[in-house]
Every structure is written in C-alpha cells, then in structure tokens.
Design a protein around this motif. Structure first.
Motif, short mmCIF file in Angstrom:
data_model
loop_
_atom_site.label_atom_id
_atom_site.label_comp_id
_atom_site.label_asym_id
_atom_site.label_seq_id
_atom_site.Cartn_x
_atom_site.Cartn_y
_atom_site.Cartn_z
N GLY A 1 150.22 63.62 82.62
CA GLY A 1 148.65 63.75 82.50
C GLY A 1 147.67 63.24 83.60
N ARG B 1 140.56 70.66 82.14
CA ARG B 1 141.04 68.95 82.48
C ARG B 1 140.97 68.26 81.30
N TYR C 1 149.99 72.30 80.60
CA TYR C 1 150.65 72.54 81.93
C TYR C 1 152.16 72.21 82.11
N TRP C 2 152.62 71.02 81.42
CA TRP C 2 153.90 70.60 81.11
C TRP C 2 154.83 71.81 80.77
N THR D 1 144.75 68.70 78.26
CA THR D 1 145.38 69.99 78.48
C THR D 1 146.66 69.73 79.21
N SER D 2 147.29 68.60 79.54
CA SER D 2 148.35 68.31 80.36
C SER D 2 149.42 68.81 79.73
N ASN D 3 149.70 68.76 78.34
CA ASN D 3 150.83 69.20 77.71
C ASN D 3 150.82 70.84 77.76
N MET E 1 145.16 68.45 91.10
CA MET E 1 144.83 69.81 90.22
C MET E 1 144.40 70.88 91.26
N LYS F 1 154.18 63.84 78.45
CA LYS F 1 153.25 64.95 78.74
C LYS F 1 151.76 64.62 78.93
N ASN F 2 151.27 63.63 78.14
CA ASN F 2 149.86 63.29 78.26
C ASN F 2 149.60 62.12 78.78
N ILE G 1 148.82 65.45 86.74
CA ILE G 1 148.35 66.62 86.90
C ILE G 1 147.11 66.90 86.95
N LEU G 2 146.25 65.92 86.10
CA LEU G 2 144.70 66.05 85.86
C LEU G 2 143.87 65.37 87.11
#
Length: 340
Positions: free
Chosen positions: A312, A150, A157-158, A153-155, A321, A307-308, A315-316
C-alpha cells in the motif's frame, strides 16, 4: 421466587427473522442555525428508506441526544412499526452511536448511513449484486466516486495488478457526481477527468467502482465481530471513522467497492425542492429480494500487512499511482490531474 414460564424463552431473535440491518445515528440538538432544516432532511431520509427497502430489513435509529421534536417524531414511527428499534443516548458521538446499534444483533449485512441520505429504488438489489459477483466485497457504497481509488484499496490492486478486469470505465451518471460535490459545498470536487471515467473492477458482465465512501455503506456484519475498538474518543472526525469503518474491512481481507450507477443522494443540511421531487418518484417494490450472503473466511494478519502496509505504501504513492493508472488505460494527460 419465580412463578410460571417466561414467554420469551426459546423465542428467535430479530436477527434470525431479518437479514439486513440499517443503522442511522441522529444528532439534531435543536432546530436553529446549522440544524434549521435537519428534521425535514431526516424525514426525507426515512421516507426514502420506507419506500425502497424489502420486508426483511431491520431499521435501527440511534437518537444521539436530539431535541424533543425529533424524539417525538421517532417515537411516532416506532409506534407505527415503520422503524424497529430506537436507542436513546446523550451525545456520545457518531461512531459510538453506530457501535451501540451494532451490539446485540447478528445480521449478515449492516448498512451504516448518515441521516441526510436520500435512497433510490433498487439500491439494495444493486448492493447485493456487488456482494454476489465480487465475493471479496466487504463494504459496498451505493454512490460511486471517482476519487475513492486511493482510500484503503491497495489490496484490490495487489489481487488484480495484471488483470484486465481492472480498468477505467465511463461514468454512468456524471450528474450524480456533480450533485454530490454541490451537497458538500465544493462544486469543483470532481474535475473533467473524474466526471468522464472511474476505476472499475469487472466480473462477468458486472462492474464495481473501486473504493467506498463513508456517509453510506453496507458491510458484511461479520467484519465487526472482531472489532478491537469499542469506544471512540471523537464525537466526529479524528481517526474514528478509519479505525471503525475502513481498516476492519481490509484487515479481514475484504475489498471496499461501490455500485457502478448511483442509488442514493447526499442532501446536506439545506432542504431543496428536488429532494421532495425525488421522494415522490419512489415506488414500493412488492417483489421480495431473496439474497443470501456467501460467507468467506478472513485473511491472516500477515497478508493484511503485506497488501495494505508494505504494498500500500508503494502503490498508493501519488507518483507511482499515476503510472499505474496509465498502465491501466487512463490517458497520460488525465492521469496528471486524476490524483488531486
């Protein structure tokens, strides 16, 4: 008035001869209390490096205001040509010392490491394998962590939300995770679920663990070309590591990844017998590594924000999550405890 011809004119710089720089900031102001074993730890760190790096590796040590014993030791290594550069400073802080090591060079790969890391054979080869098989890799850590999924790292997961390449894999060396937890003074840092599985991304037959730690990592050198920060107000901690070592990676559209297996140990500040045992096992590899980092362009700023920042934040979030991890194959009973 000038007489003669400067012998350095038109000579190639070291960055054209070497392909991989290692920067080690060193702060050992004395050999008492917290720093009692620090010189011995530094010697183990450097000995492990000398045994495990290839010939095109340029070692930079930034002496960040250490005591005379440390200074003399480093000068001996420099005289023996075991290290290539010593930068002497007062105690300007870890991140400012790192910035000094970066400036004035142009290496395609830069490893930034703490001075209490013990490197194992094959760490460069394993690192290069990640860069080769995952072209979006921006930094690669040789010590995988189940808890790094976490951190910026969201990019990842995108880019891989629906891909089956993003899944959970069996931890290769659970003992390495346990040893790291002990080295930071928190034996319970990893729970049962962390020791059994970590989140990975696959490419052909290769896997990389999601996320990368701070204490050692190899970066694309170009990431630091557009670094907006040239000074940190913090000697250690604060937001300096994030602004200099984390965010620039994702701002340029790259991923933070780790090797699937463990290729380094964190020693901490207390010498233990196992450290000497591990160094004694190391063997100098005579085979040269012929690796050339593939250059890929950076992403536009708006994509970083999407993305972030926006994605982010979604998703984070721990609640979101948890269900994403279940969607990716983690048993629901483990998902409850995975995001501690």
């Amino acid at each position: 008035m000038r007489l003669g011809f400067n012998p350095n004119k038109d000579q190639e710089s070291a960055s054209l001869t070497y392909s991989h720089q290692i920067i080690i900031p060193v702060y050992i102001p004395n050999q008492n209390d917290y720093f009692k074993n620090s010189l011995a730890i530094l010697k183990l760190c450097l000995e492990s490096l000398f045994h495990t790096v290839h010939k095109r590796t340029f070692i930079t040590v930034v002496n960040n205001g250490s005591c005379d014993e440390v200074k003399n030791y480093l000068q001996e290594l420099y005289s023996e040509k075991k290290i290539h550069e010593i930068l002497e400073t007062t105690n300007i802080g870890k991140l400012n010392a790192i910035l000094k090591g970066i400036v004035g060079h142009n290496f395609p790969l830069i490893t930034i490491t703490d001075s209490d890391v013990l490197f194992l054979n094959g760490w460069q080869k394993a690192t290069y394998s990640i860069f080769e098989n995952f072209p979006k890799a921006g930094v690669v850590c040789p010590t995988p962590s189940s808890r790094s999924l976490r951190t910026h790292t969201s990019n990842i997961y995108w880019d891989n939300f629906f891909s089956k390449k993003l899944a959970f894999s069996k931890v290769k060396t659970p003992s390495a995770l346990k040893n790291f937890a002990i080295s930071v003074g928190n034996p319970d840092f990893y729970n049962r679920a962390h020791l059994e599985k970590y989140f990975t991304l696959s490419s052909n037959s290769n896997k990389a663990v999601i996320g990368a730690g701070h204490f050692v990592g190899t970066y694309r050198g170009g990431i630091f070309d557009s670094l907006g920060m040239k000074y940190s107000n913090y000697k250690l901690g604060g937001d300096s590591e994030s602004k200099i070592l984390d965010i620039p990676v994702v701002q340029n559209g790259f991923w933070r990844l780790s090797t699937e297996d463990n290729y380094a140990f964190h020693m901490g500040n207390v010498v233990e017998e196992w450290m000497y045992d591990e160094v004694s096992k190391l063997k100098k590899d005579a085979v040269e590594i012929d690796f050339e980092l593939k250059s890929i362009g950076s992403s536009p700023k708006w994509l970083y924000i999407v993305k972030n920042k926006a994605f982010g934040k979604f998703i984070l979030n721990k609640k979101i999550m948890k269900y994403f991890l279940i969607f990716k194959g983690l048993p629901s009973k483990d998902a409850e405890n995975y995001l501690i």
